[in-house]
Structures are given as C-alpha cells and as structure tokens.
Design a protein around this motif. Structure first.
Motif, PDB file in Angstrom:
ATOM      1  N   GLU A   1      -8.243  20.245   4.893  1.00 50.38           N
ATOM      2  CA  GLU A   1      -9.357  19.149   5.466  1.00 50.38           C
ATOM      3  C   GLU A   1      -9.188  17.947   4.492  1.00 50.38           C
ATOM      4  O   GLU A   1      -9.211  17.780   3.321  1.00 50.38           O
ATOM      5  N   ASP A   2      -9.248  16.827   5.312  1.00 52.43           N
ATOM      6  CA  ASP A   2      -9.346  15.514   4.708  1.00 52.43           C
ATOM      7  C   ASP A   2     -10.809  15.167   4.042  1.00 52.43           C
ATOM      8  O   ASP A   2     -11.634  15.693   4.642  1.00 52.43           O
ATOM      9  N   PRO A   3     -10.789  14.451   2.922  1.00 56.77           N
ATOM     10  CA  PRO A   3     -12.046  14.191   2.231  1.00 56.77           C
ATOM     11  C   PRO A   3     -12.907  13.378   3.103  1.00 56.77           C
ATOM     12  O   PRO A   3     -12.101  12.412   3.916  1.00 56.77           O
ATOM     13  N   PRO A   4     -14.048  13.829   3.433  1.00 55.53           N
ATOM     14  CA  PRO A   4     -14.869  12.948   4.169  1.00 55.53           C
ATOM     15  C   PRO A   4     -15.096  11.196   4.081  1.00 55.53           C
ATOM     16  O   PRO A   4     -15.003  11.110   2.759  1.00 55.53           O
ATOM     17  N   GLY A   5     -14.913  10.430   4.975  1.00 52.96           N
ATOM     18  CA  GLY A   5     -15.046   8.938   4.640  1.00 52.96           C
ATOM     19  C   GLY A   5     -13.905   8.419   4.331  1.00 52.96           C
ATOM     20  O   GLY A   5     -13.996   7.237   3.814  1.00 52.96           O
ATOM     21  N   LEU A   6     -12.700   9.152   4.161  1.00 57.11           N
ATOM     22  CA  LEU A   6     -11.587   8.487   3.385  1.00 57.11           C
ATOM     23  C   LEU A   6     -10.636   8.167   4.405  1.00 57.11           C
ATOM     24  O   LEU A   6     -10.346   8.910   5.770  1.00 57.11           O
ATOM     25  N   GLY A   7     -10.006   6.981   4.637  1.00 56.70           N
ATOM     26  CA  GLY A   7      -9.282   6.353   5.456  1.00 56.70           C
ATOM     27  C   GLY A   7      -8.360   5.383   5.214  1.00 56.70           C
ATOM     28  O   GLY A   7      -8.484   4.837   3.943  1.00 56.70           O
ATOM     29  N   GLY A   8      -7.527   4.734   5.968  1.00 54.57           N
ATOM     30  CA  GLY A   8      -6.357   4.105   5.333  1.00 54.57           C
ATOM     31  C   GLY A   8      -5.267   4.443   4.556  1.00 54.57           C
ATOM     32  O   GLY A   8      -5.127   5.361   4.353  1.00 54.57           O
ATOM     33  N   PRO A   9      -5.137   3.285   3.464  1.00 51.91           N
ATOM     34  CA  PRO A   9      -3.910   3.784   2.486  1.00 51.91           C
ATOM     35  C   PRO A   9      -4.546   4.808   1.498  1.00 51.91           C
ATOM     36  O   PRO A   9      -3.488   5.386   1.195  1.00 51.91           O
ATOM     37  N   ASP A  10      -5.774   4.842   1.350  1.00 50.30           N
ATOM     38  CA  ASP A  10      -6.306   5.911   0.330  1.00 50.30           C
ATOM     39  C   ASP A  10      -6.129   7.172   0.924  1.00 50.30           C
ATOM     40  O   ASP A  10      -5.865   8.127   0.280  1.00 50.30           O
ATOM     41  N   LEU A  11      -6.390   7.478   2.225  1.00 47.78           N
ATOM     42  CA  LEU A  11      -6.070   8.700   2.792  1.00 47.78           C
ATOM     43  C   LEU A  11      -4.727   9.009   2.888  1.00 47.78           C
ATOM     44  O   LEU A  11      -4.352  10.096   2.699  1.00 47.78           O
ATOM     45  N   ALA A  12      -3.689   8.096   3.296  1.00 47.15           N
ATOM     46  CA  ALA A  12      -2.417   8.226   3.243  1.00 47.15           C
ATOM     47  C   ALA A  12      -1.815   8.608   1.741  1.00 47.15           C
ATOM     48  O   ALA A  12      -1.078   9.484   1.617  1.00 47.15           O
ATOM     49  N   GLN A  13      -2.412   8.068   0.835  1.00 48.32           N
ATOM     50  CA  GLN A  13      -2.064   8.516  -0.542  1.00 48.32           C
ATOM     51  C   GLN A  13      -2.384   9.654  -0.912  1.00 48.32           C
ATOM     52  O   GLN A  13      -1.795  10.738  -1.456  1.00 48.32           O
ATOM     53  N   TRP A  14      -3.961  10.165  -0.516  1.00 45.45           N
ATOM     54  CA  TRP A  14      -4.302  11.749  -0.792  1.00 45.45           C
ATOM     55  C   TRP A  14      -3.427  12.553  -0.116  1.00 45.45           C
ATOM     56  O   TRP A  14      -3.196  13.633  -0.669  1.00 45.45           O
ATOM     57  N   ARG A  15      -3.099  12.458   1.345  1.00 45.86           N
ATOM     58  CA  ARG A  15      -2.382  13.220   1.843  1.00 45.86           C
ATOM     59  C   ARG A  15      -0.890  13.240   1.248  1.00 45.86           C
ATOM     60  O   ARG A  15      -0.485  14.528   1.387  1.00 45.86           O
ATOM     61  N   ALA A  16      -0.320  12.241   0.843  1.00 47.73           N
ATOM     62  CA  ALA A  16       0.904  12.471   0.295  1.00 47.73           C
ATOM     63  C   ALA A  16       0.911  13.317  -0.866  1.00 47.73           C
ATOM     64  O   ALA A  16       1.838  14.063  -0.980  1.00 47.73           O
ATOM     65  N   ASP A  17       0.135  12.999  -1.677  1.00 45.58           N
ATOM     66  CA  ASP A  17      -0.108  13.955  -3.135  1.00 45.58           C
ATOM     67  C   ASP A  17      -0.478  15.457  -2.841  1.00 45.58           C
ATOM     68  O   ASP A  17       0.393  16.115  -3.130  1.00 45.58           O
ATOM     69  N   GLN A  18      -1.191  15.811  -1.607  1.00 44.88           N
ATOM     70  CA  GLN A  18      -1.295  16.971  -1.311  1.00 44.88           C
ATOM     71  C   GLN A  18      -0.044  17.763  -0.619  1.00 44.88           C
ATOM     72  O   GLN A  18       0.132  18.761  -0.815  1.00 44.88           O
ATOM     73  N   TYR A  19       0.467  17.186   0.262  1.00 41.75           N
ATOM     74  CA  TYR A  19       1.661  17.550   0.646  1.00 41.75           C
ATOM     75  C   TYR A  19       2.923  17.808  -0.214  1.00 41.75           C
ATOM     76  O   TYR A  19       3.493  18.927  -0.273  1.00 41.75           O
ATOM     77  N   ALA A  20       3.069  16.841  -1.173  1.00 42.54           N
ATOM     78  CA  ALA A  20       4.065  16.847  -2.302  1.00 42.54           C
ATOM     79  C   ALA A  20       3.731  18.197  -2.817  1.00 42.54           C
ATOM     80  O   ALA A  20       4.887  19.039  -3.572  1.00 42.54           O
ATOM     81  N   ALA A  21       2.528  18.321  -3.461  1.00 34.48           N
ATOM     82  CA  ALA A  21       2.333  19.500  -4.394  1.00 34.48           C
ATOM     83  C   ALA A  21       2.574  20.934  -3.487  1.00 34.48           C
ATOM     84  O   ALA A  21       2.843  21.730  -4.122  1.00 34.48           O
TER      85      ALA A  21
END
Length: 219
Positions: free
Chosen positions: A129-149
């Motif tokens: 689940e994506d954090p609410p209100g997150l979008g753009g590069p910040d969302l891309a960075q958060w997803r990238a970190d979660q995927y890598a982990a």
C-alpha cells in the motif's frame, strides 16, 4: 502498488468449416434436406405485408439522458486528444530509477511515481500500500526502496530522475459539464457527423464519375 504485469493475448482464430459438400452432377436433381422440407410450408406472402402506421424514427435529440451521455463522451474524447502529453509517464526519458537483483533489472520506476516490474518480482513483493498523499519522485523513491528491500536488490537512480520540486502533476480531466457545454457539444457532434457524411458521399460520387469516364474511354 502499481505494477505493470502485461500478457499478450493470442488471437482467436475461427477456422473455415471442415465439412465438405457432396459434389453432384448438373444432370442430377437437387434434393432438399430435412430442414428445407420442414420449413418449405412457411413462406412469406409479400402481398400481405403492410407498412407500420404511426411509426417514426428515434432521434438521440429527443432523449435528454442519451443526448447528454453522447455529448459528455464527445467532450471527454476531444479534451483528452487536445491535452495528450507529448511524452508518456512511462517513456524512457521519464525513468527515475531501476531496481536490480543480481545485476538484472527487475523493476523500473518513473518520475511520476508509476512503476513496472517482472512477474516474479511482483509475486515476491505482494501487496504494497502506497502512503496516502505521496506522488511524483517521492513516491518513486519510496517504492524503489520498498522493492529493493523485499527483493534483496539495489536501487540505481537514472540520469533522467527529477526532484519533487521539478515534478509537474498532470491535470485530471473533469467529467462535469454545464448545460451550455453539453448543448454546444451535441451540436458540434452533429455537425461533425454531417461533415463526415458529406465527405464520404463526395468521395463516392467522385469514384463513380471516374469509373464512368474510364469506361467511356475504353469503349
């Protein structure tokens, strides 16, 4: 989580009939089959056909709900065409980062926050689940970190990555229109249809005239 999992659909082929007709000589009578024999007694007497009385054509203009639905679809289609971005969100030049496992790319993140990944990676990551209100590069960075982990991989930022302050969100298309907009759209839609019909008729008449000229010359 937005994961791009695509699958190619095989075309549905309808083979030609494999049943062969029995060839008969031109001297042999044609014997009607069982279906023809059963239906031969039910024939339409054209002389008994009478025109419907009081029948009239149905126009979308006479049905407000249908008219407004058609006008709304027309407006949405034209607005989407006019606002079509020059570069798609998932274009290579919009790449934010890649997640690699063992040197292989298993997920790609884009500046708008969207992402694509392999089927194996999506199965391993599961529901996220994506954090609410997150979008753009910040969302891309958060997803990238979660995927890598979750995949045991590393994040490699792309040269085309932008910062959150550089990101311009795409405007959403409104689907609420005023009475004036709907009426104007319906009239514009009718005008487009009439213009297209006139063009088709002109092309048909021109082709007929050209065919007649060719026939006269050859004669």
């Amino acid at each position: 989580m937005m994961s791009g999992v695509s699958s190619a659909a095989l075309p549905h082929l309808r083979p030609a009939s494999t049943s062969a007709s029995n060839a008969t000589s031109s001297l042999q009578p044609v014997v009607p089959d069982a279906t023809d024999a059963a239906t031969s007694g039910f024939r339409l007497d054209v002389s008994q056909v009478k025109p419907l009385s009081g029948a009239k054509g149905i126009s979308a203009a006479d049905h407000p709900d249908l008219r407004d639905l058609m006008a709304t679809n027309w407006l949405m289609t034209h607005e989407a065409s006019a606002d079509q971005p020059a570069v798609a969100d998932n274009a290579p030049e919009n790449t934010y980062a890649q997640v690699k496992v063992g040197g292989k790319v298993v997920a790609t993140l884009y500046n708008g926050g969207s992402s694509v990944m392999t089927n194996a990676a999506a199965a391993t990551i599961g529901k996220l689940e994506d954090p609410p209100g997150l979008g753009g590069p910040d969302l891309a960075q958060w997803r990238a970190d979660q995927y890598a982990a979750r995949l045991g991989g590393t994040v490699e930022k792309a040269p085309t990555a932008i910062t959150q302050s550089q990101w311009i969100p795409r405007e959403s298309v409104s689907t609420t229109y005023s009475r004036e907009q709907l009426d104007a759209a319906f009239q514009a839609m009718l005008a487009e249809g009439q213009k297209a019909s006139a063009q088709r008729q002109s092309a048909y008449l021109a082709s007929r005239a050209q065919a007649g000229t060719s026939a006269d010359v050859s004669a």
